[in-house]
Design a protein around this motif. Sequence first.
Motif, PDB file in Angstrom:
ATOM      1  N   LEU A 196      34.018  92.358  68.555  1.00  0.00           N
ATOM      2  CA  LEU A 196      33.860  91.522  67.364  1.00  0.00           C
ATOM      3  C   LEU A 196      35.053  90.586  67.223  1.00  0.00           C
ATOM      4  O   LEU A 196      36.200  91.029  67.180  1.00  0.00           O
ATOM      5  CB  LEU A 196      33.734  92.422  66.130  1.00  0.00           C
ATOM      6  N   THR A 197      34.784  89.278  67.144  1.00  0.00           N
ATOM      7  CA  THR A 197      35.850  88.305  66.890  1.00  0.00           C
ATOM      8  C   THR A 197      36.203  88.296  65.415  1.00  0.00           C
ATOM      9  O   THR A 197      37.365  88.417  65.028  1.00  0.00           O
ATOM     10  CB  THR A 197      35.413  86.888  67.330  1.00  0.00           C
ATOM     11  N   ASP A 198      35.162  88.159  64.594  1.00  0.00           N
ATOM     12  CA  ASP A 198      35.371  88.125  63.147  1.00  0.00           C
ATOM     13  C   ASP A 198      34.036  88.417  62.471  1.00  0.00           C
ATOM     14  O   ASP A 198      33.032  87.770  62.795  1.00  0.00           O
ATOM     15  CB  ASP A 198      35.886  86.742  62.722  1.00  0.00           C
ATOM     16  N   GLY A 199      34.038  89.364  61.564  1.00  0.00           N
ATOM     17  CA  GLY A 199      32.757  89.674  60.943  1.00  0.00           C
ATOM     18  C   GLY A 199      32.876  90.512  59.687  1.00  0.00           C
ATOM     19  O   GLY A 199      33.946  91.044  59.357  1.00  0.00           O
ATOM     20  N   LYS A 200      31.752  90.616  58.985  1.00  0.00           N
ATOM     21  CA  LYS A 200      31.690  91.483  57.806  1.00  0.00           C
ATOM     22  C   LYS A 200      30.694  92.602  58.078  1.00  0.00           C
ATOM     23  O   LYS A 200      29.642  92.392  58.689  1.00  0.00           O
ATOM     24  CB  LYS A 200      31.311  90.698  56.548  1.00  0.00           C
ATOM     25  N   ILE A 201      31.068  93.784  57.632  1.00  0.00           N
ATOM     26  CA  ILE A 201      30.251  94.974  57.831  1.00  0.00           C
ATOM     27  C   ILE A 201      29.731  95.434  56.478  1.00  0.00           C
ATOM     28  O   ILE A 201      30.513  95.657  55.548  1.00  0.00           O
ATOM     29  CB  ILE A 201      31.075  96.105  58.495  1.00  0.00           C
ATOM     30  N   ASP A 202      28.419  95.540  56.362  1.00  0.00           N
ATOM     31  CA  ASP A 202      27.784  96.058  55.155  1.00  0.00           C
ATOM     32  C   ASP A 202      27.175  97.414  55.464  1.00  0.00           C
ATOM     33  O   ASP A 202      26.506  97.591  56.492  1.00  0.00           O
ATOM     34  CB  ASP A 202      26.687  95.098  54.667  1.00  0.00           C
TER      35      ASP A 202
END
Length: 237
Positions: free
Chosen positions: A195-201
């Motif tokens: 993952l380079t950049d992300g949001k986890i829900d």
Amino acid sequence: MTVKTKSYIYQHGTLGGLMQDLMDGTEKIGTLSNYGDFGLGTLEGSNGEIIFLDGVIYHADETGKINQLTGDELTPYAAVTNFESDEQFSLANSSDDTVKAAILEKVSHNLFAAVKIEGTFKHMHVRVAPKQEKPYPRFVEIARHQPEFEADDIAGTIVGFFTPNLFQGAAAAGFHLHFISDDRRFGGHVLDFELTDGKIDLMELAEFRQHFPTENADYLKNEIKLDDITKDIEEAE
């Protein structure tokens, strides 16, 4: 994280049945949309990888092509939920192991949880199970010769579930994740990623609703051998 008392994962068929060779399509994939807008599965003959995202049903086939399904296609195994995030956090420059470890710090290991990861991925490695015809092989034999695809610097969403160890066989204990790119041109069953950049829900689930293929003679007759399929799941998933 608060557990919604009415939240549930709804599953048709079992992963254990699929592992053993019970790959007949026993439910219309569109029927699952009555129970959720987010999830995963496969089509009859273990044909490819299904992604339910925002109420749309996508299918990655063995050539790597992504199609949108009509809902009339048949599935031996699929699982969905109505996704509502209970907790969100962000990560950057993280391996799949790092992401999973962060998730496991936030969810109970004794509950099912829906997992959604949106972002940009430095690397994404997926597989797509090729369609089989009767007499079906064991799934692990398919997995040993499955097409794999890789992409770099790709934006998209990981869709999937965490399953408690107690339910190994009904589903895959641990993480079962599928991916689809934002441009809907790349996807499949996630093998590994960066993952380079992300949001986890995350969404913990209060119920597990298991629907069985009660009209399918093969499923009713062929007892699933837990010891065998547990080993197969560990290898194939």
